[in-house]
Design an enzyme around this catalytic site. Structure first.
Site, PDB file in Angstrom:
ATOM      1  N   ASN A 256      70.532 -93.522  96.733  1.00  0.00           N
ATOM      2  CA  ASN A 256      69.468 -92.597  97.105  1.00  0.00           C
ATOM      3  C   ASN A 256      69.163 -92.579  98.594  1.00  0.00           C
ATOM      4  O   ASN A 256      68.494 -91.669  99.083  1.00  0.00           O
ATOM      5  CB  ASN A 256      68.183 -92.936  96.336  1.00  0.00           C
TER       6      ASN A 256
ATOM      7  N   SER B  57      66.157 -88.191  85.989  1.00  0.00           N
ATOM      8  CA  SER B  57      64.797 -87.803  86.344  1.00  0.00           C
ATOM      9  C   SER B  57      64.758 -86.320  86.664  1.00  0.00           C
ATOM     10  O   SER B  57      65.680 -85.790  87.297  1.00  0.00           O
ATOM     11  CB  SER B  57      64.310 -88.610  87.552  1.00  0.00           C
TER      12      SER B  57
ATOM     13  N   CYS C 107      59.834 -94.479  97.132  1.00  0.00           N
ATOM     14  CA  CYS C 107      59.106 -95.537  96.424  1.00  0.00           C
ATOM     15  C   CYS C 107      58.778 -96.714  97.330  1.00  0.00           C
ATOM     16  O   CYS C 107      57.945 -97.547  96.991  1.00  0.00           O
ATOM     17  CB  CYS C 107      59.924 -96.020  95.232  1.00  0.00           C
TER      18      CYS C 107
END
Length: 390
Positions: free
Chosen positions: A151, A199, A325
């Site tokens: 990511n 997701s 995050c």
């Protein structure tokens, strides 16, 4: 002032197709899908259609898809569920140092329960060595978890080879594919994947919805108790509107994958050519070829990444330092550290992630402001290009 959103790896907007799919569920088809009456059956039909779409997108059976609140829950369920259901066989797990925090923290939690976890190194491009993976397999290894697409840098792992290697030793294989959906073609049967996390909000769907693929026959303990939802595997009233949106999002993401990736590839190549020509002392982090097109991680010497991010934001340009995050954490990226990115670039690395709506005008504006801001920051930087203080 122009506004340019270059943080699509963190989240995307909801597409109009997704919104249109979701709207009726708020006030027209609002029943609880677990209710037996007609209102419930109508809602259940929407959930079933979405499940079919998710299964079709990754080449699985419909009854192997379980909806969750997102990718983090799916990762927690996969890691902890497999560990608890198979601990009689062994308590050794293999993952990598560049996984998403939801995988790394799940593994740390299991270590407190007596499990042993091996965290594999990666090379300077972010790739896991298959030989290194094979070297760390033991008789008591029960699970290997390796993310499909990183990511932060976009490197694509050799998932099919790793899954095959796992199965040759009778080990269950899980992959976090949150950043891969819509960017690479996935077929869980062909790739021999046992569990796969997804997701919705990374592919122009709603936040708060994801899914876990669990191959039929794989032993995986339940994560949530208290209800009979998701075929008695995941308690909690189904978020029907979000599930409907997820179904449409993954349907369109796989339908449009070629045209979207071709467009983003052109934008990426143009951006990097311009930036590397106009700004000296830069380093593109990640694999040069085995990567998704939408994620660029680039480091600038003599720059503090947080200052660069904030000044870009003042010009209406949204980028990130790493995973959303962990963006509130002052520590530098664990991914770039694992890749042994030189400290002078590590301190000045940012992530830009392009979406399908990006335009050349957006990119030109970003390049213009990036050149100006980097020059300004370097003019006042206490660090020289050698990494030493001035």
């Amino acid at each position: 002032m122009r506004r340019v959103y270059l943080d699509n790896a963190a989240t995307t907007m909801c597409s109009s197709e997704v919104i249109n799919e979701m709207l009726p569920v708020f006030n027209a088809v609002y029943g609880n899908p677990n209710s037996l009456h007609s209102f419930g059956r109508e809602a259940e039909a929407i959930v079933d259609r979405a499940r079919d779409k998710v299964a079709k997108a990754i080449g699985s059976k419909t009854n192997e898809i379980y909806f969750t609140s997102g990718g983090s829950e799916a990762n927690n369920w996969a890691i902890k569920g497999v560990a608890m259901a198979n601990k009689s066989k062994g308590k050794h797990i293999i993952t990598t140092k560049i996984e998403h925090d939801s995988v790394l923290e799940s593994c740390k939690a299991l270590e407190k329960e007596g499990f042993e976890v091996t965290y594999l190194n990666v090379d300077e491009t972010g790739l896991v060595s298959l030989a290194d993976l094979m070297h760390h397999i033991r008789k008591d290894t029960i699970l290997i978890s390796v993310m499909m697409v990183n990511n932060e840098v976009g490197t694509i792992q050799n998932i099919k080879a790793m899954a095959k290697t796992a199965h040759e030793s009778g080990i269950i294989f899980h992959t976090d594919a949150v950043q891969a959906i819509g960017a690479v073609k996935i077929n869980v049967e062909d790739m021999e994947i046992d569990l796969l996390s997804m997701s919705a909000h990374k592919i122009y769907g709603p936040k708060g919805c994801g899914a876990l693929y669990i191959r039929n026959g794989i032993k995986c303990a339940d994560l949530l108790d208290g209800g009979n939802q998701e075929r008695k595997r995941r308690a909690g009233t189904s978020n029907v509107s979000a599930i409907a949106g997820f179904g449409k999002a993954i349907e369109t993401a796989t339908r449009d994958i070629i045209v979207n990736q071709q467009k983003i590839k052109k934008i990426r190549e143009y951006f990097l050519k311009q930036v590397t020509e106009k700004i000296a002392y830069t380093k593109v982090n990640g694999h040069p070829y085995q990567k998704v097109q939408g994620i660029i991680n680039i480091g600038f010497e003599m720059i503090d990444s947080e200052s660069l991010l904030m000044m870009l934001d003042m010009e209406g340009i949204a980028v990130s330092i790493g995973s959303a995050c962990t963006s509130g954490v002052a520590e530098k990226s664990h991914v770039l550290k694992a890749m042994n990115v030189p400290d002078e670039y590590l301190k000045g690395s940012i992530r830009l992630s392009f979406g399908k709506a990006i335009s050349k005008e957006d990119v030109d504006y970003t390049i213009e402001k990036l050149v100006e801001i980097v020059a300004k920051l370097r003019s006042i930087s206490p660090i020289t290009k050698t990494g030493r203080a001035k």
